[in-house]
Enzyme design. Structure first.
Site, mmCIF file in Angstrom:
data_model
loop_
_atom_site.group_PDB
_atom_site.id
_atom_site.type_symbol
_atom_site.label_atom_id
_atom_site.label_comp_id
_atom_site.label_asym_id
_atom_site.label_seq_id
_atom_site.Cartn_x
_atom_site.Cartn_y
_atom_site.Cartn_z
ATOM 1 C CG ASP A 98 22.695 -7.226 33.031
ATOM 2 O OD1 ASP A 98 23.442 -8.400 33.312
ATOM 3 O OD2 ASP A 98 22.685 -7.432 31.718
ATOM 4 C CG ASN B 236 16.217 -7.456 21.613
ATOM 5 O OD1 ASN B 236 17.381 -7.819 22.014
ATOM 6 N ND2 ASN B 236 15.496 -6.830 22.390
ATOM 7 C CD GLU C 152 15.967 -4.885 25.804
ATOM 8 O OE1 GLU C 152 16.400 -5.345 24.949
ATOM 9 O OE2 GLU C 152 15.690 -5.840 26.797
ATOM 10 C CG HIS D 236 19.379 -7.194 24.907
ATOM 11 N ND1 HIS D 236 18.187 -7.535 25.391
ATOM 12 C CD2 HIS D 236 20.207 -8.348 24.954
ATOM 13 C CE1 HIS D 236 18.340 -8.806 25.891
ATOM 14 N NE2 HIS D 236 19.518 -9.316 25.750
HETATM 15 P P1 PGA Z 1 21.560 -15.687 26.627
HETATM 16 O O1 PGA Z 1 21.287 -14.052 26.643
HETATM 17 O O2 PGA Z 1 22.815 -15.932 26.619
HETATM 18 O O3 PGA Z 1 20.671 -16.161 27.636
HETATM 19 O O4 PGA Z 1 21.076 -16.111 25.202
HETATM 20 C C1 PGA Z 1 21.981 -13.389 26.001
HETATM 21 C C2 PGA Z 1 21.527 -11.629 26.121
HETATM 22 O O5 PGA Z 1 20.243 -11.682 26.479
HETATM 23 O O6 PGA Z 1 22.168 -10.894 26.253
#
Ligand code: PGA
Length: 244
Positions: free
Chosen positions: A67, A136, A143, A138
């Site tokens: 992304d 959450n 999302e 995702h």
């Molecule tokens: P993080 O993010 O590795 O910074 O915890 C993971 C994500 O949001 O997919």
């Protein structure tokens, strides 16, 4: 599905890097799906060490990132292209033209998403996709929602994600509110998926995910339960609610 619980972040990162190293040895022109965020940084550090100390060769490897924030240029220090250059690419012998991060400046992001997916397909598909998970649930920027889009597309970020990612920005209002993300269809086509989770802020979501009783678009990572080759690597903190 293979579930591995490692003692701490360092061991989790080493395990993931080990799996990637073995895959590159077996297939030097590996197609590797990469992620940004805090989770994979240790894995990238270990891959850099393997390159410098053991001669792990990235010269034939191709990468596709999950992304990119929409509206940020590759030179923007908050962009995921910048993060990848800084955290991994400039430290290994990968060819710049073999690295792909969605272009955050395209005018027609959904059309562009289809081109991105086609590029992946034309390379023969992703061999290993590295994933983190949002608290959450995702995956990339897919999302929780009533529906999930399959192909690479433009999406809005939830409040929770904006808040979680604001730690990298000067203030919360500087966090972009949209992004281009691989869709769940794109991600699920990867031949192998390695999902990593560490730390207390992932305990709850990993407990929920690994109850394994249902899939739901409200928990995008649960779709991975349907994939034939997923390895989940957690540290002990993230695995606290996981019952074998
Ligand atoms: P993080 O993010 O590795 O910074 O915890 C993971 C994500 O949001 O997919």
């Amino acid at each position: 599905m293979e579930i591995l619980v490692e003692k701490d972040y360092k061991n989790m990162s080493k395990k993931a890097a080990f799996l990637i190293r073995e895959a590159i040895k077996e297939k030097p022109d590996l197609i590797l799906g990469l992620a940004t965020g805090s989770t994979p940084i240790g894995t990238y550090e270990e891959l850099i060490r393997m390159h410098k100390e053991e001669g792990l060769d990235f010269s034939k490897v191709t990468t596709f990132n999950l992304d990119e924030y929409y509206g940020l240029s590759p030179e923007d220090s908050q962009s995921y292209r910048y993060f990848m250059e800084d955290t991994l690419f400039k430290h290994i012998n990968i060819k710049k033209e073999n690295t792909h991060v969605p272009d955050g400046l395209v005018k027609e992001p959904n059309e562009y998403g289809k081109i991105y997916d086609k590029m992946i397909e034309e390379q023969g598909g992703i061999d290993i996709q590295i994933l983190g998970i949002g608290r959450n649930g995702h995956i990339a920027f897919n999302e929780p929602d009533d529906e999930l889009i399959l192909s690479t597309h433009l999406t809005g970020l939830t409040e929770d994600t904006i808040e979680a990612n604001s730690r990298f920005f000067d203030s919360i209002d500087k966090v972009p509110t949209t992004a281009i993300t691989m869709g769940l269809g794109t991600i699920m086509k990867a031949k192998k998926i390695i999902l990593m989770a560490n730390g207390k802020n992932k305990t709850e979501i990993m407990g929920e995910l690994l109850k394994g009783e249902k899939v739901s678009t409200k928990l995008p990572a649960s779709l991975l339960l349907l994939h034939p080759d997923v390895t989940i690597i957690m540290d002990e903190e993230a695995a606290e609610l996981y019952k074998k």
